[in-house]
Design an enzyme around this catalytic site. Sequence first.
Site, PDB file in Angstrom:
ATOM      1  N   CYS A  84      -1.500   2.136  16.676  1.00  0.00           N
ATOM      2  CA  CYS A  84      -2.446   2.025  15.986  1.00  0.00           C
ATOM      3  C   CYS A  84      -2.683   2.511  14.651  1.00  0.00           C
ATOM      4  O   CYS A  84      -3.090   2.069  13.484  1.00  0.00           O
ATOM      5  CB  CYS A  84      -3.899   2.535  16.647  1.00  0.00           C
ATOM      6  SG  CYS A  84      -4.136   1.834  18.463  1.00  0.00           S
TER       7      CYS A  84
ATOM      8  N   ASP B 268      11.823  12.758   6.199  1.00  0.00           N
ATOM      9  CA  ASP B 268      11.578  13.993   7.228  1.00  0.00           C
ATOM     10  C   ASP B 268      12.355  15.184   6.679  1.00  0.00           C
ATOM     11  O   ASP B 268      13.299  15.324   5.803  1.00  0.00           O
ATOM     12  CB  ASP B 268      11.603  13.813   8.472  1.00  0.00           C
ATOM     13  CG  ASP B 268      12.965  13.594   9.396  1.00  0.00           C
ATOM     14  OD1 ASP B 268      14.064  13.562   8.542  1.00  0.00           O
ATOM     15  OD2 ASP B 268      13.110  13.544  10.637  1.00  0.00           O
TER      16      ASP B 268
ATOM     17  N   ARG C 159       8.552  11.096   9.693  1.00  0.00           N
ATOM     18  CA  ARG C 159       9.261   9.943  10.596  1.00  0.00           C
ATOM     19  C   ARG C 159       9.526  10.374  12.125  1.00  0.00           C
ATOM     20  O   ARG C 159      10.383  10.195  12.905  1.00  0.00           O
ATOM     21  CB  ARG C 159      10.812  10.011  10.375  1.00  0.00           C
ATOM     22  CG  ARG C 159      11.815   9.027  10.678  1.00  0.00           C
ATOM     23  CD  ARG C 159      12.781   8.570   9.864  1.00  0.00           C
ATOM     24  NE  ARG C 159      13.980   9.659   9.739  1.00  0.00           N
ATOM     25  CZ  ARG C 159      14.391  10.243   8.834  1.00  0.00           C
ATOM     26  NH1 ARG C 159      13.909   9.949   7.661  1.00  0.00           N
ATOM     27  NH2 ARG C 159      15.201  11.104   8.950  1.00  0.00           N
ATOM     28  N   SER C 160       7.980  10.591  12.622  1.00  0.00           N
ATOM     29  CA  SER C 160       8.003  10.779  14.057  1.00  0.00           C
ATOM     30  C   SER C 160       7.873   9.550  14.641  1.00  0.00           C
ATOM     31  O   SER C 160       7.731   8.410  14.157  1.00  0.00           O
ATOM     32  CB  SER C 160       6.522  11.496  14.440  1.00  0.00           C
ATOM     33  OG  SER C 160       5.435  10.209  13.991  1.00  0.00           O
TER      34      SER C 160
END
Length: 342
Positions: free
Chosen positions: A156, A214, A191-192
């Site tokens: 999402c 990150d 950069r999760s």
Amino acid sequence: MASHDMPKTCKVILAETIAKKFLQEVQDTLKTVQPGAASQPTLVAFLANDDPAAIKYAEWSKKTCEENGFNFELRQVDKDKLEEEIMTANEDDKVDGILVYYPIFPGNPAHDRYIQETVSLAKDVEGLCHKHIYNMYHNIRFLDPPQNMKKSILPCTPLAVVKILEHLQIYNPILAYGNRLFGKTITVINRSEVNGRPLAALLANDGATVYSVDLTGVQVFTRGQGIKAPRHQVQDKEGWGLEQCIPISDVIIGGVPTEKYKVPTELIRDGAVCINFSSFKNFDGPAIKEKASIYVPSVGKVTIAVLLRNLVRLIANRPSTKPDGSADESLAKAKSEAFVDG
């Protein structure tokens, strides 16, 4: 006109403004994919942490669902019982979509991934099951090739950023669908596995050169010279930092989940587009308005509109049958054509 009377060049665009258009589209599409339905679709959300951002997101989700003809049910559960509760919802025909607020096990990302896999593919409104994630990273847009009637679900928040970029006309509609970011350079700071990496992949799959930043350094996501590759590739940029990425970027997207972090305004080139998807302000508000051409301070309300759009996708992906149980080809075709972007 005196210089101090000049109109400000930065346009601040609020998520609420962009979300309105998508919510109308969601309502219109639902009528096509669920004709004559007696009941409202039901989204069940599981909260197994005490994250204030998740609680706020749940409140917004409930309000937006109810305003747009959807049922929203928040189930607060103990993290040790979460898997069992999700399995029950998977089996419940009254539940159309399932949402889980992460992280649940902050020190154990593998356990969170296990929970993501617990959600049924047919009810995964966030697109975090392996099949959806695999399709996203491999630039496969459908679940049922070669018929291509069922669209794969995308996460999402990354999809909300894509929709914002489309709204801002950063995507070039003259180019072929799937190549519309060709020529654009974008920096994503985060950069999760849930947000930053999927976003970099989506943007690169659409043709952009994406610098993903990150704490461990910089990677570049691209479909190669002249976007020849069918899906993105990733390379480490040794010795690179924000100082190298930001000045050459058309778009800078901040998603660092801490109050202290601020994107260095002095590195941003005049006229860049800046978008913040963190629940904290990653950009210095007054300073960024002197530099950026467009600034989007938050994306939350677009994320919720995309959540409902994904829920309608899940409903559209179900088998299309007539009252006698036989396949309804015309409804299947109408459902696959109901979405504005195919």
